[in-house]
Scaffold this active site. Structure first.
Site, short mmCIF file in Angstrom:
data_model
loop_
_atom_site.label_atom_id
_atom_site.label_comp_id
_atom_site.label_asym_id
_atom_site.label_seq_id
_atom_site.Cartn_x
_atom_site.Cartn_y
_atom_site.Cartn_z
N THR A 13 -26.19 -37.76 46.78
CA THR A 13 -26.48 -38.36 48.08
C THR A 13 -27.52 -37.53 48.84
O THR A 13 -28.56 -38.04 49.26
CB THR A 13 -25.17 -38.43 48.91
OG1 THR A 13 -24.20 -39.16 48.17
CG2 THR A 13 -25.39 -39.09 50.26
N VAL A 14 -27.26 -36.23 49.01
CA VAL A 14 -28.13 -35.40 49.84
C VAL A 14 -29.46 -35.10 49.11
O VAL A 14 -30.54 -35.21 49.71
CB VAL A 14 -27.43 -34.08 50.25
CG1 VAL A 14 -28.33 -33.26 51.16
CG2 VAL A 14 -26.09 -34.37 50.94
N GLU A 129 -28.14 -25.18 57.68
CA GLU A 129 -27.94 -26.09 58.82
C GLU A 129 -27.13 -27.34 58.44
O GLU A 129 -26.25 -27.78 59.20
CB GLU A 129 -29.31 -26.52 59.36
CG GLU A 129 -29.26 -27.37 60.60
CD GLU A 129 -28.66 -26.63 61.79
OE1 GLU A 129 -29.30 -25.74 62.32
OE2 GLU A 129 -27.52 -26.98 62.18
N GLY A 134 -23.82 -32.55 59.42
CA GLY A 134 -24.92 -33.31 58.83
C GLY A 134 -26.24 -33.20 59.55
O GLY A 134 -26.96 -32.21 59.43
N GLY A 187 -21.17 -42.67 50.79
CA GLY A 187 -21.67 -41.32 50.49
C GLY A 187 -21.26 -40.28 51.53
O GLY A 187 -21.81 -39.19 51.57
N GLU A 190 -16.57 -36.11 50.39
CA GLU A 190 -16.85 -35.10 49.38
C GLU A 190 -16.50 -35.66 48.00
O GLU A 190 -15.75 -36.64 47.89
CB GLU A 190 -16.00 -33.85 49.65
CG GLU A 190 -16.33 -33.14 50.94
CD GLU A 190 -17.78 -32.72 51.03
OE1 GLU A 190 -18.24 -31.97 50.16
OE2 GLU A 190 -18.48 -33.14 51.96
N ASP A 201 -12.49 -29.59 54.80
CA ASP A 201 -13.93 -29.67 55.07
C ASP A 201 -14.20 -29.28 56.53
O ASP A 201 -15.11 -28.49 56.82
CB ASP A 201 -14.42 -31.10 54.77
CG ASP A 201 -15.90 -31.28 55.08
OD1 ASP A 201 -16.73 -30.93 54.22
OD2 ASP A 201 -16.22 -31.74 56.19
N LYS A 205 -16.17 -25.89 58.20
CA LYS A 205 -17.22 -25.98 59.23
C LYS A 205 -16.84 -25.19 60.48
O LYS A 205 -17.69 -24.54 61.09
CB LYS A 205 -17.46 -27.46 59.57
CG LYS A 205 -18.09 -28.22 58.41
CD LYS A 205 -18.01 -29.72 58.60
CE LYS A 205 -18.69 -30.46 57.46
NZ LYS A 205 -18.42 -31.90 57.48
N GLY A 302 -23.99 -38.47 55.39
CA GLY A 302 -24.87 -39.53 54.89
C GLY A 302 -26.19 -38.95 54.43
O GLY A 302 -26.60 -37.86 54.83
P1 NAP Z 1 -23.07 -35.65 45.21
O1 NAP Z 1 -23.55 -36.98 45.66
O2 NAP Z 1 -21.79 -35.57 44.46
O3 NAP Z 1 -24.24 -34.98 44.35
C1 NAP Z 1 -24.09 -33.81 43.65
C2 NAP Z 1 -25.31 -33.60 42.77
O4 NAP Z 1 -25.23 -32.32 42.15
C3 NAP Z 1 -25.46 -34.62 41.64
O5 NAP Z 1 -26.81 -34.94 41.49
C4 NAP Z 1 -24.95 -33.88 40.40
O6 NAP Z 1 -25.62 -34.26 39.21
C5 NAP Z 1 -25.33 -32.45 40.74
N1 NAP Z 1 -24.40 -31.48 40.16
C6 NAP Z 1 -23.10 -31.30 40.49
N2 NAP Z 1 -22.57 -30.29 39.77
C7 NAP Z 1 -23.56 -29.84 38.97
C8 NAP Z 1 -23.65 -28.82 38.00
N3 NAP Z 1 -22.60 -28.06 37.68
N4 NAP Z 1 -24.82 -28.62 37.38
C9 NAP Z 1 -25.89 -29.39 37.67
N5 NAP Z 1 -25.89 -30.37 38.61
C10 NAP Z 1 -24.72 -30.59 39.24
O7 NAP Z 1 -22.92 -34.66 46.46
P2 NAP Z 1 -23.58 -34.81 47.90
O8 NAP Z 1 -22.76 -35.76 48.71
O9 NAP Z 1 -25.03 -35.02 47.77
O10 NAP Z 1 -23.26 -33.35 48.51
C11 NAP Z 1 -23.98 -32.24 48.10
C12 NAP Z 1 -23.65 -31.05 49.02
O11 NAP Z 1 -23.99 -31.39 50.35
C13 NAP Z 1 -22.16 -30.68 49.07
O12 NAP Z 1 -22.05 -29.29 49.26
C14 NAP Z 1 -21.66 -31.42 50.30
O13 NAP Z 1 -20.52 -30.80 50.87
C15 NAP Z 1 -22.86 -31.26 51.20
N6 NAP Z 1 -22.98 -32.24 52.26
C16 NAP Z 1 -22.89 -33.56 51.96
C17 NAP Z 1 -23.05 -34.50 52.96
C18 NAP Z 1 -22.95 -35.98 52.70
O14 NAP Z 1 -23.01 -36.76 53.64
N7 NAP Z 1 -22.81 -36.41 51.46
C19 NAP Z 1 -23.29 -34.07 54.28
C20 NAP Z 1 -23.39 -32.69 54.55
C21 NAP Z 1 -23.24 -31.79 53.52
P3 NAP Z 1 -25.56 -35.75 38.62
O15 NAP Z 1 -26.30 -36.60 39.59
O16 NAP Z 1 -26.23 -35.67 37.30
O17 NAP Z 1 -24.11 -36.11 38.55
N1 HSE Z 2 -17.73 -35.10 53.70
C1 HSE Z 2 -18.38 -34.59 54.84
C2 HSE Z 2 -18.01 -35.42 56.06
C3 HSE Z 2 -19.87 -34.62 54.63
O1 HSE Z 2 -17.44 -36.49 55.88
O2 HSE Z 2 -18.25 -34.98 57.18
C4 HSE Z 2 -20.65 -33.95 55.73
O3 HSE Z 2 -20.44 -32.58 55.75
#
Ligand code: NAP
Ligand code: HSE
Length: 428
Positions: A13-14, A129, A134, A187, A190, A201, A205, A302
């Site tokens: 997602t990110v 940040e 987010g 998205g 977690e 989570d 934070k 998101g």
């Molecule tokens: P996600 O959609 O699950 O994406 C994770 C990505 O990392 C995927 O591309 C996955 O590869 C890759 N990956 C995971 N483990 C791996 C490994 N061992 N080796 C190589 N690649 C690996 O996660 P996300 O929602 O983008 O979140 C990413 C981070 O941002 C997390 O720390 C989350 O807490 C943080 N975050 C997320 C949001 C949100 O809204 N989603 C907001 C703030 C912070 P594949 O694509 O090949 O599976």
């Molecule tokens: N899973 C987290 C949330 C993503 O819902 O706030 C943003 O850090």
């Protein structure tokens, strides 16, 4: 102009949002930093997965060392999530003098001090940040905007998934499981959503916010955590009827050198600005001795909001590179930490009891509150056609947590209380 090359770890997602912003806003970014910013390599887990952005095949890799040891990559952006292997990759990249941008709150809350110490040793930047709220630039605000003040309270709705769930349950009467699925599809959640709904989570934070706001090295283990899994539609109904909104609220307080940290479902009075924060939106209320009350609001999760914060951190690193001042931003805690005891933590409480329905019951119950010096703001007895017991809804005045626990233990021992159905902190 020699481009600055970025290695991206994660294209979920990110990561996808980061690619979109770096490509879509390239001209504006160049104008700010004076050179192109290029995503040179992208680490993924599964090369065969279909992606929603077009990426040249040679950029994708399953081998992290192609980024960590790449001689031309200056900035590593970690958006994979989880503790390992993210921690190992980040430390290895720092060891080689690469700057880090991460959205990983789990990692920064649990291993932040170790990572920041390594960064200081190597004169590298570590910016995170996006790890809190987010798209809301709250970390930079705490570190820079409030550097002149003494912050005494940080209170926040810092998890988008649970706020989305509670808002939909409250407004549309939607079911918990149904809305959680929606939040996952959007998205927000977690990879393992128990981190969201279990309150962890938000606790990660709040750990980060307290460190930066109070300049103390609090640990994730110092946060008292309760998630939303036990919040029922009935609780939300009572909350609404009494003039409150149910929110998963993180509260960090610093008073006379003592700190308290908690995350728990809380009934927030509808007139409080945090009560009107709905859906995936987050808000952080910060109280500073000099500034007074402030609040910061925006999308808490998101793809694009989170990527906005990640790319802003990349820009900050590149600006530092141009000035030759990387590793200068001090984000290391400096004060000793002393945690508040349960006697020192006070708040109002909502209590829903199922009790025997006969003369003298109310008197027995109010005597228990009096015994532990908990004074009551309101007591409402509700008939429930589906329940032979009476329902007693009580809101207390501010009471210490230890007194409230004594009251609740006492209720377990008296026959007139059939069940302590729910207990929530009340704010506002
Ligand atoms: P996600 O959609 O699950 O994406 C994770 C990505 O990392 C995927 O591309 C996955 O590869 C890759 N990956 C995971 N483990 C791996 C490994 N061992 N080796 C190589 N690649 C690996 O996660 P996300 O929602 O983008 O979140 C990413 C981070 O941002 C997390 O720390 C989350 O807490 C943080 N975050 C997320 C949001 C949100 O809204 N989603 C907001 C703030 C912070 P594949 O694509 O090949 O599976
Ligand atoms: N899973 C987290 C949330 C993503 O819902 O706030 C943003 O850090």
């Amino acid at each position: 102009m020699k481009p600055i090359k970025v290695g991206l770890m994660g294209l979920g997602t990110v990561g996808t949002g980061v690619v979109r912003i770096v490509e879509g806003h390239q001209e504006d970014l160049q104008r700010q930093v004076g050179c192109p910013i290029l995503i040179e390599k992208i680490l993924v887990q599964n090369l065969g997965k279909s992606r929603s952005v077009t990426i040249a095949e040679e950029k994708l890799t399953e081998n992290p060392w192609e980024i960590i040891e790449h001689p031309e990559i200056d900035v590593v952006v970690e958006v994979m999530g989880g503790i390992e292997p993210a921690k190992t990759y980040i430390l290895a990249a720092l060891e080689r003098g690469k700057h880090i941008v991460t959205a990983n709150k789990d990692l920064m809350a649990i291993h932040g001090p170790e990572i920041l110490a390594k960064a200081a040793e190597k004169s590298c930047d570590v910016l995170y940040e996006a790890s809190v709220a987010g798209g809301v630039p709250i970390l930079r605000t705490l570190v820079e905007g409030f550097s002149s003040d003494r912050i005494t309270k940080i209170m926040g709705i810092v998890n988008g998934t649970t706020n989305y769930i509670l808002s939909k349950m409250s407004r549309e009467g939607a079911s918990y499981d149904e809305v959680l699925k929606e939040a996952q599809q959007l998205g927000y959640a977690e990879a393992d959503p128990t981190s969201d709904v279990g309150g962890f989570d938000a606790a990660y934070k709040m750990t980060i916010l307290a460190r930066l706001g109070f300049h103390v090295n609090v640990s994730f283990k110092d946060v008292q955590v309760k998630g939303i899994t036990e919040v029922t539609k009935e609780d939300i109904g009572y909350s609404n009827a009494l003039g409150y909104e149910m929110k998963l609220l993180g509260i960090a307080e610093s008073q006379d050198g003592y700190i308290s940290l908690s995350v728990e479902p809380t009934m927030v009075r509808k007139t409080h600005p945090l009560a009107s924060v709905n859906g995936v939106f987050n808000a952080i209320y910060v109280y500073g001795e000099a500034v007074g009350e402030t609040m910061f609001y925006g999308p808490g999760a998101g793809e694009m909001p989170t990527a906005t914060s990640v790319v802003a951190d990349i820009v900050a690193v590149v600006k530092n590179l141009k000035l030759g001042v990387n590793g200068r931003r001090s984000t290391m805690a400096s004060k000793e930490i002393r945690l508040k005891s349960e006697e020192q933590i006070a708040s109002k409480y909502f209590i829903l009891l199922h009790v025997e329905d006969h003369a003298g019951v109310l008197a027995q119950i109010t005597q228990v509150f009096a015994k532990y010096e908990v004074s009551l703001e309101s007591v409402i007895q509700q008939p429930n056609p589906h329940n032979p017991k009476a329902e007693l809804v009580i809101i207390t005045h501010s009471a210490s947590k230890s007194s409230m626990n004594q009251v609740l233990r006492h209720f377990e021992q008296i026959g007139v209380v059939d069940k302590v159905k729910s207990v929530y902190r009340v704010e506002g």
